[in-house]
Scaffold this active site. Sequence first.
Site, PDB file in Angstrom:
ATOM      1  N   CYS A 196      30.665  24.999  54.530  1.00  0.00           N
ATOM      2  CA  CYS A 196      31.290  24.508  53.317  1.00  0.00           C
ATOM      3  C   CYS A 196      32.751  25.512  52.445  1.00  0.00           C
ATOM      4  O   CYS A 196      32.741  26.168  52.287  1.00  0.00           O
ATOM      5  CB  CYS A 196      30.119  25.015  52.060  1.00  0.00           C
ATOM      6  SG  CYS A 196      30.728  24.263  50.682  1.00  0.00           S
ATOM      7  N   GLU A 220      36.235  21.079  40.509  1.00  0.00           N
ATOM      8  CA  GLU A 220      36.678  19.873  40.732  1.00  0.00           C
ATOM      9  C   GLU A 220      35.112  18.911  40.724  1.00  0.00           C
ATOM     10  O   GLU A 220      34.292  19.777  40.514  1.00  0.00           O
ATOM     11  CB  GLU A 220      36.697  19.834  41.650  1.00  0.00           C
ATOM     12  CG  GLU A 220      37.958  19.934  41.839  1.00  0.00           C
ATOM     13  CD  GLU A 220      38.644  19.536  44.113  1.00  0.00           C
ATOM     14  OE1 GLU A 220      39.737  19.290  44.112  1.00  0.00           O
ATOM     15  OE2 GLU A 220      37.699  19.849  45.098  1.00  0.00           O
ATOM     16  N   CYS A 238      30.718  15.634  50.675  1.00  0.00           N
ATOM     17  CA  CYS A 238      30.151  17.176  50.854  1.00  0.00           C
ATOM     18  C   CYS A 238      30.456  18.066  51.528  1.00  0.00           C
ATOM     19  O   CYS A 238      31.124  17.847  52.563  1.00  0.00           O
ATOM     20  CB  CYS A 238      28.751  16.510  51.464  1.00  0.00           C
ATOM     21  SG  CYS A 238      27.968  15.811  50.507  1.00  0.00           S
ATOM     22  N   CYS A 289      28.619  29.133  53.090  1.00  0.00           N
ATOM     23  CA  CYS A 289      28.061  28.206  53.821  1.00  0.00           C
ATOM     24  C   CYS A 289      28.993  27.760  55.193  1.00  0.00           C
ATOM     25  O   CYS A 289      30.225  28.414  54.347  1.00  0.00           O
ATOM     26  CB  CYS A 289      27.259  27.323  53.947  1.00  0.00           C
ATOM     27  SG  CYS A 289      25.722  27.554  52.640  1.00  0.00           S
ATOM     28  N   CYS A 319      29.146  13.909  41.227  1.00  0.00           N
ATOM     29  CA  CYS A 319      28.541  15.601  41.043  1.00  0.00           C
ATOM     30  C   CYS A 319      29.243  16.338  40.412  1.00  0.00           C
ATOM     31  O   CYS A 319      30.512  16.461  41.016  1.00  0.00           O
ATOM     32  CB  CYS A 319      29.431  15.353  43.324  1.00  0.00           C
ATOM     33  SG  CYS A 319      29.054  16.304  43.706  1.00  0.00           S
ATOM     34  N   CYS A 342      31.975  29.802  44.842  1.00  0.00           N
ATOM     35  CA  CYS A 342      30.462  29.368  44.881  1.00  0.00           C
ATOM     36  C   CYS A 342      30.646  31.061  45.977  1.00  0.00           C
ATOM     37  O   CYS A 342      30.829  31.653  46.594  1.00  0.00           O
ATOM     38  CB  CYS A 342      29.727  29.107  46.101  1.00  0.00           C
ATOM     39  SG  CYS A 342      28.049  28.548  46.725  1.00  0.00           S
TER      40      CYS A 342
END
Length: 338
Positions: A118, A91, A329, A115, A104, A111
């Site tokens: 996230c 995305e 975010c 975190c 972005c 990932c």
Amino acid sequence: MEALFGKDIHDLEAVAANVGLPKFAAKQMAQWLYAKGVTDIDEMTNLSLKARTALKENYTIGRYAPVKYQQSVDGTRKYLFYTPADRYVIETAMIPDADRKTLCVSSQVGCKMRCAFCMTGRGGFEAQLSTTDILNQLASIEEANEITNIVFMGMGEPLDNIDHVLKALDILTAPWGFAMSPRRITVSSIGVQSQLPRLLKESQVHVAISLHTPFGDERLALMPSEKAFPIVETLRMLRQYDWSGQRRLSFEMTLFHGVNDSPRHAKALARMLKNLPCRVNLIRFNDIPDTDLHGCTQKQMEAFRDMLNDLHVTATIRNSKGQDIDAACGLLKATEKE
């Protein structure tokens, strides 16, 4: 078939040699690929028919369209792509703001950093994106010619895919490429110390470091990567760099109610960043499932910003957009499959 899109000038010189073209043909191909945005080799009309035929035997342009997009009430668009080779789902978000349109960009499928705040890391890491995949997010969206700024803040840790990210940055900023100013591009990282010097040396883009709290134990609870990449070591490396020029250093701090929004945190942050030319971007936490973390109110964020400014730390609140389509975010996750 090998993609031409995503190759730098040296790669294109090798392509030219491979099909019997003179070296200068590399710049001609680069202009068609990046300045003119062709999607078919036959559109490269200043190359001979024989040359184009030879190119088509081994190469393709390599661009591919998004499969769909969602649009937020605030104008943000989230694009969904399937990578051609492996059909990975990625995305990217286009964020409008007055006369700016910021893209972005994702650098990985998933990932590794996991975190706590996230969504991207919850599905784990699947693959690195190629330079073609990274740049295609810019070239193949409806607003391609209107993008004013690019942030590597989408899916993934950019410095964990340093070779492809640096190559993409080169193509984005080179005069034979997209010719964007590096001052229009920001790379965000948790601070992968083995690769941070390369980003600083081999590019001139702005750098944003995910900080989120000045206390190591708290950062470890929020960001498991703190164990491998302690923020104190990242700061030591950053202090060795000359930040007196136009390149900007910023620190990202997502504010969580009762976790990192106290005067104690503001004072410790001011001590940590003392005499380092930088700014702090305060980010609103967008709620995600299965977490005890909660975002701060606008009033609380403004109070923390004011505390930092009073302590001589330049702090701003980032305007969060695209929450209603999970484009803000920490919300990119690309869980949809074919």
